[in-house]
Motif scaffolding. Structure first.
Motif, PDB file in Angstrom:
ATOM      1  N   CYS A 183      40.966  28.338  38.607  1.00  0.00           N
ATOM      2  CA  CYS A 183      41.179  27.897  37.224  1.00  0.00           C
ATOM      3  C   CYS A 183      40.054  28.381  36.325  1.00  0.00           C
ATOM      4  O   CYS A 183      40.295  28.905  35.226  1.00  0.00           O
ATOM      5  CB  CYS A 183      41.272  26.368  37.161  1.00  0.00           C
ATOM      6  SG  CYS A 183      42.810  25.670  37.772  1.00  0.00           S
ATOM      7  N   ASP A 184      38.824  28.204  36.778  1.00  0.00           N
ATOM      8  CA  ASP A 184      37.677  28.621  35.971  1.00  0.00           C
ATOM      9  C   ASP A 184      37.712  30.122  35.715  1.00  0.00           C
ATOM     10  O   ASP A 184      37.427  30.577  34.590  1.00  0.00           O
ATOM     11  CB  ASP A 184      36.375  28.244  36.675  1.00  0.00           C
ATOM     12  CG  ASP A 184      36.117  26.743  36.705  1.00  0.00           C
ATOM     13  OD1 ASP A 184      36.774  26.024  35.926  1.00  0.00           O
ATOM     14  OD2 ASP A 184      35.293  26.297  37.524  1.00  0.00           O
ATOM     15  N   ARG A 185      38.060  30.890  36.720  1.00  0.00           N
ATOM     16  CA  ARG A 185      38.115  32.343  36.560  1.00  0.00           C
ATOM     17  C   ARG A 185      39.249  32.750  35.622  1.00  0.00           C
ATOM     18  O   ARG A 185      39.124  33.735  34.878  1.00  0.00           O
ATOM     19  CB  ARG A 185      38.261  33.014  37.926  1.00  0.00           C
ATOM     20  CG  ARG A 185      37.042  32.833  38.831  1.00  0.00           C
ATOM     21  CD  ARG A 185      37.289  33.344  40.235  1.00  0.00           C
ATOM     22  NE  ARG A 185      37.450  34.794  40.252  1.00  0.00           N
ATOM     23  CZ  ARG A 185      37.743  35.480  41.364  1.00  0.00           C
ATOM     24  NH1 ARG A 185      37.911  34.837  42.519  1.00  0.00           N
ATOM     25  NH2 ARG A 185      37.872  36.791  41.319  1.00  0.00           N
ATOM     26  N   ALA A 186      40.330  31.997  35.639  1.00  0.00           N
ATOM     27  CA  ALA A 186      41.437  32.293  34.725  1.00  0.00           C
ATOM     28  C   ALA A 186      41.054  31.985  33.289  1.00  0.00           C
ATOM     29  O   ALA A 186      41.322  32.770  32.371  1.00  0.00           O
ATOM     30  CB  ALA A 186      42.681  31.502  35.126  1.00  0.00           C
ATOM     31  N   VAL A 187      40.413  30.840  33.073  1.00  0.00           N
ATOM     32  CA  VAL A 187      39.988  30.458  31.728  1.00  0.00           C
ATOM     33  C   VAL A 187      38.967  31.467  31.183  1.00  0.00           C
ATOM     34  O   VAL A 187      38.958  31.789  29.995  1.00  0.00           O
ATOM     35  CB  VAL A 187      39.404  29.034  31.729  1.00  0.00           C
ATOM     36  CG1 VAL A 187      38.767  28.707  30.394  1.00  0.00           C
ATOM     37  CG2 VAL A 187      40.509  28.020  32.046  1.00  0.00           C
ATOM     38  N   ALA A 188      38.129  32.004  32.079  1.00  0.00           N
ATOM     39  CA  ALA A 188      37.121  32.980  31.671  1.00  0.00           C
ATOM     40  C   ALA A 188      37.715  34.366  31.445  1.00  0.00           C
ATOM     41  O   ALA A 188      37.014  35.268  30.985  1.00  0.00           O
ATOM     42  CB  ALA A 188      36.021  33.053  32.720  1.00  0.00           C
ATOM     43  N   GLY A 189      39.002  34.530  31.764  1.00  0.00           N
ATOM     44  CA  GLY A 189      39.657  35.821  31.555  1.00  0.00           C
ATOM     45  C   GLY A 189      39.545  36.769  32.726  1.00  0.00           C
ATOM     46  O   GLY A 189      40.011  37.910  32.650  1.00  0.00           O
ATOM     47  N   GLU A 190      38.972  36.299  33.832  1.00  0.00           N
ATOM     48  CA  GLU A 190      38.817  37.156  35.006  1.00  0.00           C
ATOM     49  C   GLU A 190      40.125  37.307  35.772  1.00  0.00           C
ATOM     50  O   GLU A 190      40.414  38.372  36.325  1.00  0.00           O
ATOM     51  CB  GLU A 190      37.729  36.589  35.919  1.00  0.00           C
ATOM     52  CG  GLU A 190      37.427  37.453  37.121  1.00  0.00           C
ATOM     53  CD  GLU A 190      36.361  36.850  38.012  1.00  0.00           C
ATOM     54  OE1 GLU A 190      36.241  37.306  39.163  1.00  0.00           O
ATOM     55  OE2 GLU A 190      35.647  35.930  37.562  1.00  0.00           O
ATOM     56  N   LEU A 191      40.909  36.250  35.824  1.00  0.00           N
ATOM     57  CA  LEU A 191      42.221  36.270  36.470  1.00  0.00           C
ATOM     58  C   LEU A 191      43.269  35.974  35.406  1.00  0.00           C
ATOM     59  O   LEU A 191      43.185  34.958  34.716  1.00  0.00           O
ATOM     60  CB  LEU A 191      42.308  35.214  37.583  1.00  0.00           C
ATOM     61  CG  LEU A 191      41.250  35.259  38.689  1.00  0.00           C
ATOM     62  CD1 LEU A 191      41.493  34.128  39.679  1.00  0.00           C
ATOM     63  CD2 LEU A 191      41.262  36.603  39.403  1.00  0.00           C
ATOM     64  N   THR A 192      44.256  36.851  35.284  1.00  0.00           N
ATOM     65  CA  THR A 192      45.316  36.651  34.303  1.00  0.00           C
ATOM     66  C   THR A 192      46.483  35.928  34.962  1.00  0.00           C
ATOM     67  O   THR A 192      46.994  36.386  35.990  1.00  0.00           O
ATOM     68  CB  THR A 192      45.808  38.000  33.734  1.00  0.00           C
ATOM     69  OG1 THR A 192      44.704  38.694  33.174  1.00  0.00           O
ATOM     70  CG2 THR A 192      46.863  37.781  32.665  1.00  0.00           C
ATOM     71  N   MET A 193      46.891  34.813  34.382  1.00  0.00           N
ATOM     72  CA  MET A 193      48.012  34.067  34.939  1.00  0.00           C
ATOM     73  C   MET A 193      48.728  33.314  33.827  1.00  0.00           C
ATOM     74  O   MET A 193      48.152  33.037  32.768  1.00  0.00           O
ATOM     75  CB  MET A 193      47.560  33.116  36.054  1.00  0.00           C
ATOM     76  CG  MET A 193      46.479  32.130  35.668  1.00  0.00           C
ATOM     77  SD  MET A 193      45.887  31.123  37.099  1.00  0.00           S
ATOM     78  CE  MET A 193      45.064  32.351  38.123  1.00  0.00           C
TER      79      MET A 193
END
Length: 276
Positions: free
Chosen positions: A216-226
């Motif tokens: 979740c943190d990586r997605a919010v940071a833009g590292e993982l797109t979902m």
């Protein structure tokens, strides 16, 4: 992760939405689908398996869970079955028994096709171990290429589908502007002992195991797109302290009521998805 400001929208989906508005076309009919959150113990918590769809696919470049559309054979399969019967699954999923069987079969079939994990065993109380040898891989490829049905594969090896290993979690429907839409049932399942995930299907260009909160943190940071269904589901299971807590939460989840993210193209923060 917050909901007050909605969820980010990839540029390609904004383009889809604008084209749909301009066309005046009727929304596509959603195709029934299933996806599975594979979980495994990790230290004092657990991890979830994520795949990134190849760019050429629907929702390409997005991180998601293994899954896909219901195949016609999923609703006509006659196979040994452990766990709730199709009528019981229908009550839980809000579907007729035959449709419920198709969704559950699709979930088990897709997680084998895409991750090499087989939720089946020689009887209702056991599950197969390692399924990564050449013989199993040849069977998986036959299944993926539709040269063999899932029921035929299981029957040929004397196996029972362990539907009891799938725990229903939620149901999401693709927004109306998408040219390809899915009515997707989300399940959680524990990675069987002795089995391992494998990047085998050709539908992913990257895979990873991650703690849900970290993903979740990586997605919010833009590292993982979902997309919202993936991000929100990760947040929900991240709230569970351990795998036993996930199972307890699954038992009380509403897996029948569909959720469709709504797109706002004109908000002050730019295009955002919001939940109804």
């Amino acid at each position: 992760m917050t909901t007050d400001r909605g969820y980010p929208v990839p540029a390609t989906l904004v383009e889809h939405a604008l084209r749909f508005q301009e066309s005046g076309a009727a929304p596509a009919v959603p195709r029934m689908a299933a996806t599975v959150l594979l979980l495994r113990p990790a230290g004092d918590g657990f991890e979830v398996y994520l795949i990134r769809r190849v760019a050429a696919m629907a929702f390409g470049g997005m991180y998601a869970f293994p899954g896909g559309g219901v195949d016609p054979s999923d609703s006509t399969a006659h196979l040994d079955w452990a766990g709730p019967d199709p009528a019981g699954w229908g009550d839980r999923l809000g579907l007729a028994p035959q449709a419920a069987q198709a969704v559950v079969c699709a979930a088990a079939r897709e997680v084998f096709e895409e991750a090499g994990v087989l939720l089946a065993g020689p009887d209702p109380d056991r599950i197969v171990g390692d399924v990564s040898d050449d013989g199993w891989e040849a069977a998986r490829v036959e299944l993926e290429q539709r040269r063999r049905g899932f029921a035929e594969l299981l029957a040929g090896r004397g196996l029972t589908l362990r539907s009891d290993l799938l725990l229903p979690w939620s149901r999401w429907v693709t927004p109306e502007f998408e040219p390809r839409r899915f009515d997707t049932y989300f399940f959680v399942a524990l990675l069987p002992e002795g089995q391992r995930t494998r990047d085998v299907s050709g539908e992913a260009d990257h895979t990873l195991w991650a703690r849900p909160a970290d993903a979740c943190d990586r997605a919010v940071a833009g590292e993982l797109t979902m997309l919202p269904p993936t991000l929100i589901t990760l947040g929900e299971i991240a709230a569970c302290a351990d795998l036993a807590a996930v199972a307890r939460a699954a038992a009380t989840r509403d897996a029948a009521t569909p959720i469709t993210p709504q797109l706002d193209l004109t908000g002050p923060d730019g295009p955002r998805f919001y939940l109804p």
